[in-house]
Design a protein around this motif. Structure first.
Motif, PDB file in Angstrom:
ATOM      1  N   GLU A  42       0.748  -1.353  -0.633  1.00  0.00           N
ATOM      2  CA  GLU A  42       0.054  -0.424  -0.561  1.00  0.00           C
ATOM      3  C   GLU A  42       0.484   1.213  -0.116  1.00  0.00           C
ATOM      4  OE1 GLU A  42      -3.617   0.515   2.764  1.00  0.00           O
ATOM      5  OE2 GLU A  42      -3.320  -1.973   3.128  1.00  0.00           O
ATOM      6  N   ASP A  45       1.960   1.949  -3.787  1.00  0.00           N
ATOM      7  CA  ASP A  45       0.725   2.207  -4.583  1.00  0.00           C
ATOM      8  C   ASP A  45       0.752   3.513  -3.840  1.00  0.00           C
ATOM      9  OD1 ASP A  45       0.739  -0.208  -5.681  1.00  0.00           O
ATOM     10  OD2 ASP A  45      -0.712  -0.767  -4.495  1.00  0.00           O
ATOM     11  N   LEU A  46       0.827   4.150  -2.333  1.00  0.00           N
ATOM     12  CA  LEU A  46       1.271   5.366  -2.652  1.00  0.00           C
ATOM     13  C   LEU A  46       2.063   6.093  -2.522  1.00  0.00           C
ATOM     14  CD1 LEU A  46      -0.720   8.331  -0.761  1.00  0.00           C
ATOM     15  CD2 LEU A  46       0.885   6.577   1.221  1.00  0.00           C
ATOM     16  N   ASN A  48       3.681   6.175  -5.717  1.00  0.00           N
ATOM     17  CA  ASN A  48       3.493   5.593  -7.556  1.00  0.00           C
ATOM     18  C   ASN A  48       2.609   6.515  -7.803  1.00  0.00           C
ATOM     19  OD1 ASN A  48       5.559   3.819  -8.069  1.00  0.00           O
ATOM     20  ND2 ASN A  48       4.376   2.039  -7.807  1.00  0.00           N
ATOM     21  N   ASN A  49       1.350   6.857  -7.250  1.00  0.00           N
ATOM     22  CA  ASN A  49       0.026   6.841  -7.174  1.00  0.00           C
ATOM     23  C   ASN A  49       0.059   9.017  -6.835  1.00  0.00           C
ATOM     24  OD1 ASN A  49      -1.362   5.765  -7.776  1.00  0.00           O
ATOM     25  ND2 ASN A  49      -1.788   4.667  -5.808  1.00  0.00           N
ATOM     26  N   LEU A  50       1.093   9.193  -6.135  1.00  0.00           N
ATOM     27  CA  LEU A  50       1.120  10.462  -5.446  1.00  0.00           C
ATOM     28  C   LEU A  50       2.363  11.295  -6.328  1.00  0.00           C
ATOM     29  CD1 LEU A  50       1.669  10.968  -1.581  1.00  0.00           C
ATOM     30  CD2 LEU A  50      -0.168  11.716  -3.209  1.00  0.00           C
ATOM     31  N   ASP A  52       2.510   9.802  -9.290  1.00  0.00           N
ATOM     32  CA  ASP A  52       2.296  10.504 -11.096  1.00  0.00           C
ATOM     33  C   ASP A  52       1.629  11.674 -10.778  1.00  0.00           C
ATOM     34  OD1 ASP A  52       1.665   9.925 -13.283  1.00  0.00           O
ATOM     35  OD2 ASP A  52      -0.237   8.801 -12.679  1.00  0.00           O
ATOM     36  N   LYS A  53       0.682  11.791 -10.245  1.00  0.00           N
ATOM     37  CA  LYS A  53      -0.222  13.232  -9.498  1.00  0.00           C
ATOM     38  C   LYS A  53       0.681  14.317  -9.662  1.00  0.00           C
ATOM     39  CE  LYS A  53      -4.132  11.341  -6.767  1.00  0.00           C
ATOM     40  NZ  LYS A  53      -5.106  11.549  -5.846  1.00  0.00           N
ATOM     41  N   GLU A  73      -2.812  14.306   1.267  1.00  0.00           N
ATOM     42  CA  GLU A  73      -3.419  13.179   0.455  1.00  0.00           C
ATOM     43  C   GLU A  73      -2.110  12.539   1.480  1.00  0.00           C
ATOM     44  OE1 GLU A  73      -3.649  10.836  -2.885  1.00  0.00           O
ATOM     45  OE2 GLU A  73      -4.179  12.511  -3.251  1.00  0.00           O
ATOM     46  N   SER A  77      -2.914  10.097   4.149  1.00  0.00           N
ATOM     47  CA  SER A  77      -2.786   8.262   3.865  1.00  0.00           C
ATOM     48  C   SER A  77      -1.097   7.902   4.989  1.00  0.00           C
ATOM     49  CB  SER A  77      -2.122   8.300   2.297  1.00  0.00           C
ATOM     50  OG  SER A  77      -3.244   9.300   1.782  1.00  0.00           O
TER      51      SER A  77
END
Length: 92
Positions: A42, A45-46, A48-50, A52-53, A73, A77
């Protein structure tokens, strides 16, 4: 807040959290490492997502508001992940 600082914050804080998880796993091999592996996944994933954003910002939002939201965020998170880690640590 500078974009470079946000990127470094994401890398530092998520990296430190993952380091804490792996240190706990190394010091406590008898604990449930499957739950710990899920928490680490998790966190990755956090990260990678951040990232990317941050690298692909929304066009319809003011940049300062957008990046403050990403910072918020990040910490919310990570707080949730820390609570999950605490439950694994305190489990018998």
């Amino acid at each position: 807040m500078n974009l470079r600082v946000i990127k470094k914050d994401i890398e530092y804080f998520v990296g430190e959290f993952i380091d804490d998880c792996t240190l706990f796993a190394a010091l406590n091999p008898d604990k449930n490492n499957e739950d710990l592996a899920k928490i680490i996944d998790e966190a990755v994933d956090l990260y990678n997502n951040l990232k990317d954003k941050v690298n692909h910002p929304a066009k319809d939002v003011k940049p300062s508001v957008y990046y403050k939201g990403i910072t918020k965020e990040l910490f919310e998170s990570l707080d949730a992940l820390c609570e999950k880690l605490s439950s694994v640590v305190s489990a018998k």
